[in-house]
Design a protein around this motif. Structure first.
Motif, PDB file in Angstrom:
ATOM      1  N   UNK A 199       0.682  -1.127   0.154  1.00 22.26           N
ATOM      2  CA  UNK A 199       0.205  -0.135  -0.394  1.00 22.26           C
ATOM      3  C   UNK A 199       0.679   1.096  -0.295  1.00 22.26           C
ATOM      4  N   UNK A 200       2.250   0.851   0.911  1.00 19.05           N
ATOM      5  CA  UNK A 200       3.063   2.649   1.382  1.00 19.05           C
ATOM      6  C   UNK A 200       3.985   2.877  -0.091  1.00 19.05           C
ATOM      7  N   UNK A 201       4.939   1.401  -0.103  1.00 19.70           N
ATOM      8  CA  UNK A 201       5.729   1.632  -1.113  1.00 19.70           C
ATOM      9  C   UNK A 201       5.411   1.560  -2.296  1.00 19.70           C
ATOM     10  N   UNK A 202       4.365   1.247  -2.607  1.00 14.96           N
ATOM     11  CA  UNK A 202       3.652   0.096  -3.823  1.00 14.96           C
ATOM     12  C   UNK A 202       4.415  -0.675  -4.180  1.00 14.96           C
ATOM     13  N   UNK A 252      15.997   4.286   5.578  1.00 12.10           N
ATOM     14  CA  UNK A 252      14.729   5.473   5.388  1.00 12.10           C
ATOM     15  C   UNK A 252      13.950   4.571   5.843  1.00 12.10           C
ATOM     16  N   UNK A 273      10.762   4.226   8.250  1.00  9.79           N
ATOM     17  CA  UNK A 273       9.947   4.591   8.480  1.00  9.79           C
ATOM     18  C   UNK A 273       9.023   3.465   8.739  1.00  9.79           C
ATOM     19  N   UNK A 283      -2.801   9.374   3.349  1.00 12.50           N
ATOM     20  CA  UNK A 283      -1.246   8.729   3.217  1.00 12.50           C
ATOM     21  C   UNK A 283      -0.439   7.884   4.298  1.00 12.50           C
ATOM     22  N   UNK A 311       8.048   6.842  -5.226  1.00 17.36           N
ATOM     23  CA  UNK A 311       9.457   7.015  -3.529  1.00 17.36           C
ATOM     24  C   UNK A 311      10.471   7.064  -3.907  1.00 17.36           C
ATOM     25  N   UNK A 312      11.120   5.784  -4.769  1.00 13.55           N
ATOM     26  CA  UNK A 312      12.800   5.678  -5.406  1.00 13.55           C
ATOM     27  C   UNK A 312      12.960   6.690  -5.659  1.00 13.55           C
ATOM     28  N   UNK A 320      13.381   9.315  -2.298  1.00 12.89           N
ATOM     29  CA  UNK A 320      14.420   9.093  -1.381  1.00 12.89           C
ATOM     30  C   UNK A 320      16.267   9.459  -1.449  1.00 12.89           C
ATOM     31  N   UNK A 339      11.479  16.128   5.511  1.00 12.28           N
ATOM     32  CA  UNK A 339      11.690  14.910   4.417  1.00 12.28           C
ATOM     33  C   UNK A 339      11.130  13.960   4.814  1.00 12.28           C
ATOM     34  N   UNK A 340      11.651  13.348   6.410  1.00 10.34           N
ATOM     35  CA  UNK A 340      11.637  11.964   7.078  1.00 10.34           C
ATOM     36  C   UNK A 340      10.163  11.358   5.901  1.00 10.34           C
ATOM     37  N   UNK A 341      10.355  10.330   5.355  1.00 18.18           N
ATOM     38  CA  UNK A 341       8.898   9.950   5.532  1.00 18.18           C
ATOM     39  C   UNK A 341       8.691   9.559   5.930  1.00 18.18           C
ATOM     40  N   UNK A 342       8.858   9.302   6.988  1.00 22.41           N
ATOM     41  CA  UNK A 342       7.745   9.166   8.686  1.00 22.41           C
ATOM     42  C   UNK A 342       6.632  10.253   9.090  1.00 22.41           C
ATOM     43  N   UNK A 343       6.759  11.062   8.456  1.00 21.76           N
ATOM     44  CA  UNK A 343       6.212  12.486   8.120  1.00 21.76           C
ATOM     45  C   UNK A 343       5.538  12.503   6.969  1.00 21.76           C
ATOM     46  N   UNK A 344       6.112  11.848   6.052  1.00 20.62           N
ATOM     47  CA  UNK A 344       4.752  12.272   4.871  1.00 20.62           C
ATOM     48  C   UNK A 344       4.088  11.651   3.884  1.00 20.62           C
ATOM     49  N   UNK A 345       3.009  12.171   3.421  1.00 22.80           N
ATOM     50  CA  UNK A 345       1.850  11.237   2.889  1.00 22.80           C
ATOM     51  C   UNK A 345       2.142  10.476   1.848  1.00 22.80           C
ATOM     52  N   UNK A 346       2.192   8.875   1.920  1.00 21.60           N
ATOM     53  CA  UNK A 346       2.358   8.469   0.864  1.00 21.60           C
ATOM     54  C   UNK A 346       1.380   7.598   0.357  1.00 21.60           C
ATOM     55  N   UNK A 347       1.279   7.481  -0.981  1.00 21.88           N
ATOM     56  CA  UNK A 347       0.131   6.395  -1.451  1.00 21.88           C
ATOM     57  C   UNK A 347       0.510   5.843  -2.607  1.00 21.88           C
ATOM     58  N   UNK A 348       0.648   4.658  -2.142  1.00 22.63           N
ATOM     59  CA  UNK A 348       0.838   3.647  -3.530  1.00 22.63           C
ATOM     60  C   UNK A 348       2.194   3.382  -4.157  1.00 22.63           C
ATOM     61  N   UNK A 349       3.488   3.942  -3.026  1.00 21.70           N
ATOM     62  CA  UNK A 349       4.866   4.161  -3.981  1.00 21.70           C
ATOM     63  C   UNK A 349       4.571   5.576  -4.390  1.00 21.70           C
ATOM     64  N   UNK A 368      15.741  10.830  14.362  1.00 21.26           N
ATOM     65  CA  UNK A 368      14.120  11.778  13.470  1.00 21.26           C
ATOM     66  C   UNK A 368      15.288  12.597  12.820  1.00 21.26           C
TER      67      UNK A 368
END
Ligand code: SF4
Lengths: 361, 320
Positions: A125-128, A161, A165, A193, B125-126, B129, B138-148, B283
């Protein structure tokens, strides 16, 4: 282990390898490592094709066999710098630590729950990611191999990273909330997301299923509906609770969102030259197959039932130490005491001999 | 795609720039411009040079290529990093003034291709990164991710392009046997490098891996993000280093300013900020080992054997 036991196990492993189903994309570009006492005693091996790899396993059967997650121009070259790195699968290692030789097996169910969340919620879902292979590790956990081309070039820091996550390192859910000037508490929406959406969904679900776990005010259907209606829009203020109080009460939720059992100690994911057990090879410490689990089968997969090398034969063993009762091969076996002599189904006998709890008669 | 000569002048790393050069000959004038380009980077002057005539434009583009030849020949990390930072700042200044299409054309040089969907700007995503900076924002944990795909905004996209330019320039290929004019230009530049050496001598194991890595970066004249400087200053103060020595430590940074550094260090000291915990360092994206000590400052309570083991593991993970 007795040399006789060792010989017998190796013979069984060799027979298994004759027809074992391997799925190793880019096999000729990978480095292989094998071991007998330790997991890796020789590395820098490489094979031109599956046939020669299989030939090696049947003729020089080892207790452990691993391949690099990396693809190299010259996989057999040494030192490692000369191999010319071309990319690497993205791998995650999930495992459990528990007391005693047999302690971890009772907890494998927990790791499986983590595995399912890791694969579905995070990796897909997240990394796709596409092209994801899940395998039992052969002992205390699971390996996830992502072979999606877009992810192969990632460097160590970039992989780290992703680990951060997944494990929620640096996650501060309070940052999801802000007070707007209208004295509103703004927070995440369930359709967002990443961790924000996940947090909002988890909070909504909790308030729906166990309202009092958060606050008694939510036990009233009307209060609850009013509040949740707001959350859907990212407005968390439709409640009589004080904002700080509300956010504080949700803190236990934040801890449930990451995947805890990812093994980062050995830097499995970020190590670009890691060797990892070949999926569907045998783990010499258990005699279990590091079994590939087909997509959609994870739910039903029980390692101590499904990862045994099948056989209808039986074998006689003598126990050299006490063993607690276990679910093995689809039935309850044991407990056994030192000195017990038993005739057991072959896969069960192999397991106890490999664990060095029993010896063949 | 060919975006024309003006685009090529502004973005000399682009395909258009390469094409516009054709088989241009290396002249003394071009090398002179290249040397000046590197000198500018050493001075930290990130103003953009403007040229009008067609032939000047081609020389300007060629001067970037020549500068890369000089740096590829010298392999001097101080000059290369200064140059990378300065050129990426110049590019940033330029794209700040561009329309979105042009920003996208520059971004495309590095495979940064964002798409707008449902009103969100998304980047795969790649790529995210690869070019995001080590910073909590910019840390991924604080970002909104939608299937890649990661949601970014127009500002952030520019920041990623800036980082991509920097990374691209840092990876200058080695130039083994360049023409003499390049060699001579190199000699001249090396002689001009300000002699500020990093004073602190550290042995492996003196500090936790996260600190060692930052010191290493400074030694290589790499730029440290704000949080990293802050952490390093707080840490070195806590282990009892004097303010003067700490300021000297930062002299390795490519954008070092003694005045600002001194002010910042004494500010941290006055306020009595303590060393951030491992969780915080993590962090910031600066943790690079698994020490299990709660705070980097506790490193000094570990046994030597344990330190070695942690370092060995961290080295292993970093390799490749
Ligand atoms: S665990 Fe702590 S001390 Fe070790 S590298 Fe990470 S932040 Fe530094």
């Amino acid at each position: 282990m007795q040399p006789r036991d060792r010989q017998a196990l190796l013979k069984l492993f060799a027979a298994y390898y004759e027809t074992a189903d391997f799925r190793i994309p880019g096999l000729e570009q990978r480095e292989f490592g094998i071991g007998n006492i330790r997991k890796i005693e020789a590395r820098h091996l490489n094979f031109p094709n599956l046939q020669s790899f299989r030939g090696y396993l049947t003729n020089n059967t080892p207790f452990f066999v691993s391949h690099s997650t990396a693809y190299y121009e010259f996989p057999g070259a040494t030192p490692i710098q000369k191999k010319a790195w071309k990319g690497a699968d993205l791998v995650f290692d999930l495992d459990i630590h528990a007391e005693g030789k047999y302690g971890p097996y009772a907890l494998l169910g927990q790791v499986k729950a983590d595995l399912q969340r890791l694969v579905k919620d995070f990796i897909i879902n997240d990394f796709g990611c596409r092209d994801v292979l899940v395998a039992f590790s052969g002992n205390r956990g699971y390996h996830v191999h992502v072979r999606d081309k877009a992810f192969l070039p990632l460097g160590g820091e970039e992989r780290r990273e992703l680990v951060d996550y997944v494990m929620g390192n640096g996650l501060n859910y309070r940052d999801f909330f802000s007070y707007s000037d209208k004295k509103q508490l703004l927070g995440p929406r369930p359709d967002e997301g990443g961790y924000r959406g996940r947090f909002a969904r988890a909070a909504m679900e909790l308030i729906n299923s166990k309202p009092t776990a958060v606050s008694r005010v939510f036990s009233k259907e009307k209060e609850r509906g009013f509040f949740l209606g707001g959350v859907r829009q990212g407005n968390w203020s439709k409640t009589s609770l004080k904002f700080d109080d509300l956010v504080g009460r949700l803190s236990p939720l934040a801890a449930t969102l990451p995947v805890g059992s990812v093994n980062t100690d050995a830097g499995v994911t970020q190590d670009l030259s890691k060797l990892i057990r070949v999926p569907n090879s045998i783990h010499g410490e258990t005699g279990l197959i590091a079994k590939i689990i087909e997509p959609g089968e994870v739910d039903r997969f029980e390692p101590l039932r499904d990862a045994l090398v099948r056989s209808s034969e039986r074998m006689k063993v003598r126990f050299v130490e006490g063993v607690p009762s276990l679910e093995l091969g689809g039935e309850t076996v044991g407990p056994f005491k030192t000195g017990d002599e038993k005739e057991l189904p072959r896969p069960v006998a192999v397991f106890f001999v490999a664990k060095e709890s029993a010896t063949l008669l | 795609m060919d975006e024309g000569l003006d685009f090529a002048v502004k973005y000399p790393f682009s395909d258009s720039a390469r094409k516009s050069l054709g088989d241009i000959q290396l002249t003394e004038r071009i090398v002179e411009l290249a040397v000046e380009r590197i000198r500018k980077a050493v001075r930290g002057d990130d103003s953009a040079r403007v040229v009008f005539h067609e032939s000047d434009k081609r020389e300007e583009i060629a001067s970037f290529a020549a500068a890369r030849m000089i740096l590829g020949h010298l392999r001097n990390s101080y000059l290369t990093n200064r140059f990378a930072i300065n050129e990426s700042k110049i590019v940033r200044g330029r794209i700040n003034k561009e329309d979105e299409r042009t920003v996208d054309a520059v971004a495309a040089q590095f495979g940064i291709a964002s798409a707008v969907e449902n009103g969100m700007m998304l980047l795969d995503l790649p790529t995210y990164l690869r070019y995001s900076v080590r910073d909590p924002h910019y840390k991924l944990i604080n970002r909104k991710l939608f299937s890649g795909r990661v949601e970014i905004n127009a500002e952030e996209k520019k920041r990623l392009v800036e980082e991509a330019v920097k990374k691209h320039i840092e990876r200058i290929p080695t130039v083994k046997d360049p023409p003499d004019i390049i060699k001579n230009a190199g000699k001249q530049l090396v002689a001009e490098i300000p002699k500020t050496e990093v004073r602190m001598t550290v042995k492996a194991g003196d500090h936790p891996p996260c600190v060692m890595r930052l010191l290493e970066s400074l030694k290589n004249h790499e730029n440290l993000p704000h949080h990293a400087r802050w952490f390093l200053a707080a840490y070195t103060l806590a282990i009892g280093m004097g303010e003067d020595d700490i300021v000297k430590l930062f002299a390795g940074a490519p954008d070092f300013s003694e005045k600002i550094t001194r002010y910042q260090v004494s500010h941290i000291k006055k306020k009595g900020y303590s060393v951030p915990s491992c969780a915080t360092v993590m962090s910031y994206g600066l943790c690079c080992a698994v020490c299990r000590i709660g705070s980097p400052i506790n490193w000094h309570t570990l046994e030597k054997g344990r330190k070695d083991a942690i370092n060995a593991e961290a080295d292993n993970a970093a390799k490749g």
